[in-house]
Enzyme design. Sequence first.
Site, PDB file in Angstrom:
ATOM      1  N   CYS A  18      -7.700   6.542  -2.456  1.00  7.49           N
ATOM      2  CA  CYS A  18      -6.879   5.773  -3.396  1.00  7.49           C
ATOM      3  C   CYS A  18      -5.753   6.630  -3.966  1.00  7.49           C
ATOM      4  O   CYS A  18      -4.636   6.151  -4.182  1.00  7.49           O
ATOM      5  CB  CYS A  18      -7.727   5.237  -4.551  1.00  7.49           C
ATOM      6  SG  CYS A  18      -9.087   4.195  -4.025  1.00  7.49           S
TER       7      CYS A  18
HETATM    8  C1  BEZ Z   1     -11.446   6.667  -1.792  1.00  8.39           C
HETATM    9  O1  BEZ Z   1     -10.487   6.147  -2.352  1.00  8.39           O
HETATM   10  O2  BEZ Z   1     -11.381   7.813  -1.380  1.00  8.39           O
HETATM   11  C2  BEZ Z   1     -12.722   5.923  -1.578  1.00  8.39           C
HETATM   12  C3  BEZ Z   1     -13.116   4.958  -2.482  1.00  8.39           C
HETATM   13  C4  BEZ Z   1     -14.326   4.311  -2.293  1.00  8.39           C
HETATM   14  C5  BEZ Z   1     -15.094   4.613  -1.179  1.00  8.39           C
HETATM   15  C6  BEZ Z   1     -14.669   5.553  -0.265  1.00  8.39           C
HETATM   16  C7  BEZ Z   1     -13.479   6.220  -0.469  1.00  8.39           C
END
Ligand code: BEZ
Length: 211
Positions: free
Chosen positions: A45
């Site tokens: 994210c």
């Molecule tokens: C991420 O943004 O890295 C992420 C968020 C939830 C699950 C897996 C990765």
Amino acid sequence: MTLRLGDLAPNFQAETTAGQIDFYEYLGDGWGVLFSHPADYTPVCTTELGTVAKLQKEFAKRNTKVMALSVDGLESHKGWIGDINETQGTEVNFPIIADEDRKVAGLYDMIHPNSNENFTVRSVFVIGNDKKIKLIITYPASTGRNFDELLRVIDSLQLTANYSVATPANWKHGEDVVIAPAIKDADIPSKFPKGHTVVKPYLRTTPQPDL
Ligand code: BEZ
């Protein structure tokens, strides 16, 4: 609520990192992208929101405003923006909705309980200047989105809206486009003065009309 292409995008009022926002007022007469991410302070994210911040000029060129969403709170968003700016070398310059009560996530069906009942998935909605939903994509939490592809689709949608054309597979800005089947052969020369090619009676191409 299940939304489909062509549906009116639901309006809402929400608390965001840019203050209280009415979605329709925020969009004005332009186009919009509403996208959700699973959680603040997560690696994928962080790269996504940094990428969108760096593409702000590209969205603005397309008269498109962007808004992000997760079910984290405002203080969390604000702290995380500092990390995004620092690590991605940018400045987050679009609102992030703090959807703690999941009101907007519910309106746009962004929580898929069989995937994870606590977080929003990576939903993307493109909303036209008529407030109708033009594109819906859902990515898994583990896959960061391709925002260049999103810009490409917005280009295609705006060409369709303005010129009665569609875009072929893997089309890129500047390449020939497809004349919409609804256009009669007799009307093509006046509508597409740059010329056209009849590959088959149902497959007619023309140079990109807005260049
Ligand atoms: C991420 O943004 O890295 C992420 C968020 C939830 C699950 C897996 C990765």
